[in-house]
Design a protein around this motif. Structure first.
Motif, mmCIF file in Angstrom:
data_model
loop_
_atom_site.group_PDB
_atom_site.id
_atom_site.type_symbol
_atom_site.label_atom_id
_atom_site.label_comp_id
_atom_site.label_asym_id
_atom_site.label_seq_id
_atom_site.Cartn_x
_atom_site.Cartn_y
_atom_site.Cartn_z
ATOM 1 N N PHE A 1 39.077 33.317 37.697
ATOM 2 C CA PHE A 1 38.390 34.507 37.215
ATOM 3 C C PHE A 1 39.332 35.713 37.144
ATOM 4 N N PHE A 2 40.085 35.934 38.214
ATOM 5 C CA PHE A 2 40.859 37.179 38.308
ATOM 6 C C PHE A 2 42.115 37.211 37.426
ATOM 7 N N THR A 3 42.517 36.084 36.903
ATOM 8 C CA THR A 3 43.678 36.103 36.011
ATOM 9 C C THR A 3 43.245 35.733 34.585
ATOM 10 N N ASP A 4 42.736 34.516 34.429
ATOM 11 C CA ASP A 4 42.409 34.012 33.089
ATOM 12 C C ASP A 4 41.246 34.777 32.437
ATOM 13 N N VAL A 5 40.155 34.896 33.182
ATOM 14 C CA VAL A 5 38.952 35.477 32.579
ATOM 15 C C VAL A 5 39.124 36.979 32.347
ATOM 16 N N ARG B 1 30.792 42.538 31.563
ATOM 17 C CA ARG B 1 31.874 42.630 30.586
ATOM 18 C C ARG B 1 32.846 41.457 30.711
ATOM 19 N N PHE B 2 32.962 40.945 31.934
ATOM 20 C CA PHE B 2 33.933 39.872 32.180
ATOM 21 C C PHE B 2 33.282 38.503 32.303
ATOM 22 N N LYS B 3 32.054 38.406 31.868
ATOM 23 C CA LYS B 3 31.356 37.129 31.998
ATOM 24 C C LYS B 3 31.973 36.070 31.068
ATOM 25 N N PRO B 4 32.378 34.919 31.631
ATOM 26 C CA PRO B 4 32.931 33.868 30.762
ATOM 27 C C PRO B 4 31.877 33.423 29.749
ATOM 28 N N ASP B 5 32.289 33.048 28.559
ATOM 29 C CA ASP B 5 31.337 32.614 27.537
ATOM 30 C C ASP B 5 30.787 31.235 27.871
ATOM 31 N N ALA C 1 53.485 34.884 32.777
ATOM 32 C CA ALA C 1 52.616 35.644 31.858
ATOM 33 C C ALA C 1 52.000 36.894 32.486
ATOM 34 N N LYS C 2 52.020 36.975 33.808
ATOM 35 C CA LYS C 2 51.459 38.134 34.524
ATOM 36 C C LYS C 2 49.983 38.378 34.209
ATOM 37 N N LYS C 3 49.225 37.310 33.999
ATOM 38 C CA LYS C 3 47.783 37.467 33.828
ATOM 39 C C LYS C 3 47.228 38.129 35.084
ATOM 40 N N PRO C 4 46.324 39.045 35.093
ATOM 41 C CA PRO C 4 45.463 39.444 33.985
ATOM 42 C C PRO C 4 46.022 40.524 33.060
ATOM 43 N N LEU C 5 47.319 40.790 33.096
ATOM 44 C CA LEU C 5 47.838 41.749 32.108
ATOM 45 C C LEU C 5 47.735 41.104 30.723
ATOM 46 N N ILE D 1 37.431 33.367 47.175
ATOM 47 C CA ILE D 1 36.271 33.786 47.966
ATOM 48 C C ILE D 1 35.418 34.736 47.129
ATOM 49 N N PHE D 2 36.073 35.679 46.476
ATOM 50 C CA PHE D 2 35.356 36.642 45.634
ATOM 51 C C PHE D 2 34.836 35.954 44.377
ATOM 52 N N GLU D 3 35.646 35.054 43.865
ATOM 53 C CA GLU D 3 35.284 34.348 42.648
ATOM 54 C C GLU D 3 33.973 33.584 42.815
ATOM 55 N N ARG D 4 33.821 32.927 43.963
ATOM 56 C CA ARG D 4 32.586 32.165 44.213
ATOM 57 C C ARG D 4 31.365 33.069 44.140
ATOM 58 N N ARG D 5 31.506 34.292 44.698
ATOM 59 C CA ARG D 5 30.387 35.234 44.666
ATOM 60 C C ARG D 5 30.068 35.654 43.241
#
Ligand SMILES: [Mg+2]
Length: 169
Positions: A121-125, A4-8, A90-94, A154-158
């Motif tokens: 990944f954890f904010t923008d995507v 669901r969160f896969k970048p295009d 902006a408080k991304k990922p809100l 670290i998580f993002e790389r995975r």
């Protein structure tokens, strides 16, 4: 869940983005992260290539808004230098920051015409995908970062490895 969160699109930097192709997909609005996407984290100097890239995007007809989790002082400085509207804190990922930017760009309508460009990944995507926006993930410009970001990486790389594997199937 991850699908669901896969970048295009995943690419090395903003310069690799095929702006004409984006246009042909019907995208007219760009919401762009600042730190480590346009400007190295903690720095104020913006490379001339970035100015040219923004100019090129504008000439192609894109309207651009900056969206940053950083504080007002830094974001306003970049806003002034680049001459683009911005949303700070902006408080991304809100969703709120993206919604504010959408309002600035097109009064909040036509979500499908908006692409978000960012390096995290954890904010923008995640934030952009929650609003079902088109997302382009770029590699961070600089390694040195806010400590929470470093842990997220670290998580993002995975996760990126997972997407790359998924792509090659
Ligand atoms: Mg960033």
């Amino acid at each position: 869940m991850l699908k669901r969160f896969k970048p295009d699109i995943i690419c090395n930097n903003i310069f690799e983005i095929d702006l004409k192709k984006l246009k042909s997909r019907g995208i007219n609005y760009l919401i762009i992260d600042i730190d480590n996407t346009l400007v190295p984290w903690g720095e104020l100097e913006i490379k001339s290539e970035v100015f040219s890239w923004i100019k090129k995007a504008q000439e192609l007809g894109f309207r651009i808004c900056l969206v940053s989790n950083n504080q007002k002082e830094r974001v306003k400085k970049i806003e002034n230098v680049l001459g683009l509207p911005s949303v700070y804190n902006a408080k991304k990922p809100l969703k709120s920051g993206f919604l504010k930017a959408s309002y600035i760009l097109h009064e909040g309508k036509k979500n499908h015409q908006t692409a978000v460009i960012g390096d995290q990944f954890f904010t923008d995507v995640i934030g952009a995908k929650r609003l079902r926006l088109f997302v382009i993930l770029v590699r961070p410009l600089k390694e040195r970062e806010f400590f929470v970001t470093r842990i997220n990486r670290i998580f993002e790389r995975r996760i990126l490895k997972y997407y790359m594997k998924d792509e090659s199937k």
